[in-house]
Design a protein around this motif. Structure first.
Motif, PDB file in Angstrom:
ATOM      1  N   LEU A  11       0.848  -1.188   0.000  1.00 27.44           N
ATOM      2  CA  LEU A  11       0.000   0.000   0.000  1.00 27.44           C
ATOM      3  C   LEU A  11       0.884   1.239   0.000  1.00 27.44           C
ATOM      4  O   LEU A  11       1.795   1.348   0.830  1.00 27.44           O
ATOM      5  CB  LEU A  11      -0.899   0.000   1.231  1.00 27.44           C
ATOM      6  N   VAL A  12       0.601   2.159  -0.902  1.00 23.75           N
ATOM      7  CA  VAL A  12       1.395   3.384  -1.006  1.00 23.75           C
ATOM      8  C   VAL A  12       0.471   4.545  -1.327  1.00 23.75           C
ATOM      9  O   VAL A  12      -0.566   4.358  -1.984  1.00 23.75           O
ATOM     10  CB  VAL A  12       2.501   3.227  -2.076  1.00 23.75           C
ATOM     11  N   GLN A  13       0.830   5.725  -0.868  1.00 23.57           N
ATOM     12  CA  GLN A  13       0.031   6.911  -1.147  1.00 23.57           C
ATOM     13  C   GLN A  13       0.280   7.399  -2.573  1.00 23.57           C
ATOM     14  O   GLN A  13       1.354   7.155  -3.144  1.00 23.57           O
ATOM     15  CB  GLN A  13       0.369   8.017  -0.161  1.00 23.57           C
ATOM     16  N   PRO A  14      -0.675   8.096  -3.146  1.00 19.91           N
ATOM     17  CA  PRO A  14      -0.449   8.681  -4.476  1.00 19.91           C
ATOM     18  C   PRO A  14       0.817   9.541  -4.479  1.00 19.91           C
ATOM     19  O   PRO A  14       1.078  10.294  -3.533  1.00 19.91           O
ATOM     20  CB  PRO A  14      -1.696   9.534  -4.690  1.00 19.91           C
ATOM     21  N   GLY A  15       1.583   9.391  -5.553  1.00 18.75           N
ATOM     22  CA  GLY A  15       2.856  10.098  -5.653  1.00 18.75           C
ATOM     23  C   GLY A  15       4.031   9.320  -5.103  1.00 18.75           C
ATOM     24  O   GLY A  15       5.187   9.724  -5.301  1.00 18.75           O
ATOM     25  N   GLY A  16       3.754   8.220  -4.441  1.00 19.38           N
ATOM     26  CA  GLY A  16       4.811   7.415  -3.847  1.00 19.38           C
ATOM     27  C   GLY A  16       5.463   6.468  -4.836  1.00 19.38           C
ATOM     28  O   GLY A  16       5.147   6.477  -6.034  1.00 19.38           O
ATOM     29  N   SER A  17       6.371   5.647  -4.315  1.00 22.80           N
ATOM     30  CA  SER A  17       7.150   4.728  -5.151  1.00 22.80           C
ATOM     31  C   SER A  17       7.148   3.338  -4.545  1.00 22.80           C
ATOM     32  O   SER A  17       7.049   3.174  -3.317  1.00 22.80           O
ATOM     33  CB  SER A  17       8.599   5.214  -5.270  1.00 22.80           C
ATOM     34  N   PRO A  86      -3.666   6.327  -8.226  1.00 21.75           N
ATOM     35  CA  PRO A  86      -4.678   5.333  -7.830  1.00 21.75           C
ATOM     36  C   PRO A  86      -5.013   4.353  -8.944  1.00 21.75           C
ATOM     37  O   PRO A  86      -5.290   3.168  -8.677  1.00 21.75           O
ATOM     38  CB  PRO A  86      -5.882   6.207  -7.466  1.00 21.75           C
ATOM     39  N   GLU A  87      -4.950   4.801 -10.178  1.00 19.48           N
ATOM     40  CA  GLU A  87      -5.263   3.912 -11.297  1.00 19.48           C
ATOM     41  C   GLU A  87      -4.189   2.868 -11.558  1.00 19.48           C
ATOM     42  O   GLU A  87      -4.372   1.981 -12.392  1.00 19.48           O
ATOM     43  CB  GLU A  87      -5.546   4.705 -12.578  1.00 19.48           C
ATOM     44  N   ASP A  88      -3.077   2.942 -10.849  1.00 17.62           N
ATOM     45  CA  ASP A  88      -2.049   1.906 -10.936  1.00 17.62           C
ATOM     46  C   ASP A  88      -2.364   0.723 -10.024  1.00 17.62           C
ATOM     47  O   ASP A  88      -1.661  -0.291 -10.049  1.00 17.62           O
ATOM     48  CB  ASP A  88      -0.680   2.466 -10.544  1.00 17.62           C
ATOM     49  N   THR A 113       1.666  -9.927  -7.232  1.00 15.47           N
ATOM     50  CA  THR A 113       1.826  -9.154  -6.002  1.00 15.47           C
ATOM     51  C   THR A 113       0.895  -7.942  -6.086  1.00 15.47           C
ATOM     52  O   THR A 113       0.813  -7.274  -7.119  1.00 15.47           O
ATOM     53  CB  THR A 113       3.289  -8.737  -5.787  1.00 15.47           C
ATOM     54  N   GLN A 114       0.194  -7.684  -4.994  1.00 14.14           N
ATOM     55  CA  GLN A 114      -0.801  -6.618  -4.983  1.00 14.14           C
ATOM     56  C   GLN A 114      -0.147  -5.265  -4.777  1.00 14.14           C
ATOM     57  O   GLN A 114       0.666  -5.085  -3.860  1.00 14.14           O
ATOM     58  CB  GLN A 114      -1.817  -6.865  -3.863  1.00 14.14           C
ATOM     59  N   VAL A 115      -0.536  -4.315  -5.608  1.00 16.30           N
ATOM     60  CA  VAL A 115      -0.126  -2.921  -5.450  1.00 16.30           C
ATOM     61  C   VAL A 115      -1.394  -2.088  -5.279  1.00 16.30           C
ATOM     62  O   VAL A 115      -2.294  -2.133  -6.134  1.00 16.30           O
ATOM     63  CB  VAL A 115       0.676  -2.416  -6.661  1.00 16.30           C
ATOM     64  N   THR A 116      -1.474  -1.362  -4.181  1.00 20.20           N
ATOM     65  CA  THR A 116      -2.625  -0.509  -3.911  1.00 20.20           C
ATOM     66  C   THR A 116      -2.146   0.917  -3.689  1.00 20.20           C
ATOM     67  O   THR A 116      -1.286   1.154  -2.822  1.00 20.20           O
ATOM     68  CB  THR A 116      -3.388  -1.001  -2.678  1.00 20.20           C
ATOM     69  N   VAL A 117      -2.677   1.820  -4.485  1.00 19.81           N
ATOM     70  CA  VAL A 117      -2.307   3.232  -4.378  1.00 19.81           C
ATOM     71  C   VAL A 117      -3.526   3.987  -3.855  1.00 19.81           C
ATOM     72  O   VAL A 117      -4.541   4.128  -4.554  1.00 19.81           O
ATOM     73  CB  VAL A 117      -1.850   3.810  -5.723  1.00 19.81           C
ATOM     74  N   SER A 118      -3.425   4.452  -2.633  1.00 21.94           N
ATOM     75  CA  SER A 118      -4.575   5.088  -1.995  1.00 21.94           C
ATOM     76  C   SER A 118      -4.104   5.982  -0.860  1.00 21.94           C
ATOM     77  O   SER A 118      -3.109   5.679  -0.194  1.00 21.94           O
ATOM     78  CB  SER A 118      -5.528   4.025  -1.449  1.00 21.94           C
ATOM     79  N   SER A 119      -4.848   7.052  -0.655  1.00 29.34           N
ATOM     80  CA  SER A 119      -4.558   7.927   0.477  1.00 29.34           C
ATOM     81  C   SER A 119      -5.410   7.531   1.686  1.00 29.34           C
ATOM     82  O   SER A 119      -5.296   8.139   2.743  1.00 29.34           O
ATOM     83  CB  SER A 119      -4.824   9.384   0.093  1.00 29.34           C
TER      84      SER A 119
END
Length: 119
Positions: A11-17, A86-88, A113-119
């Motif tokens: 889980l990562v915030q928008p703009g993260g890596s 988020p669309e990633d 592997t799950q990638v979740t982009v969310s604040s």
């Protein structure tokens, strides 16, 4: 036993890596490897590929933000993802051509592997 094992999602915030890794066992990477992703309710799509001579290609949606690379000494392929949106959000899969015992080549998929982009 041939395996591709992905790691690095989360889980990562928008703009993260995030940096995804795909390590092969039971075989050696051949000429081709790629990262794909599948979001809920959508078809699996290609994200990035790397071919013999380290020729890379990217989906338009990730070009300039993602970088695919390989390390033959570690039998690994990586996907560096920057400026995540988020669309990633999706399950990311590694696919590769592997040279296995006996010298034949097979196409193999990792488990994802799950990638979740969310604040």
């Amino acid at each position: 036993q041939v395996q591709l094992v992905e790691s690095g999602g989360g889980l990562v915030q928008p703009g993260g890596s995030l940096r995804l890794s795909c390590v092969a066992s039971g075989g050696v990477f051949g000429a081709y490897a790629g990262w794909y992703r599948q979001a809920p309710g959508k078809q699996r799509e290609v994200v990035a590929t790397i071919s013999f001579g380290d020729i890379t290609n990217y989906a338009d949606s990730v070009r300039g933000r993602f970088t695919i690379s390989r390390d033959n000494s570690k039998n690994a392929v990586y996907l560096q993802m920057n400026s995540l949106k988020p669309e990633d959000t999706a399950v990311y899969y590694c696919n590769a051509q592997l040279r296995v015992t006996g010298g034949s080549f097979v196409s193999w998929w990792g488990q994802g592997t799950q990638v979740t982009v969310s604040s």
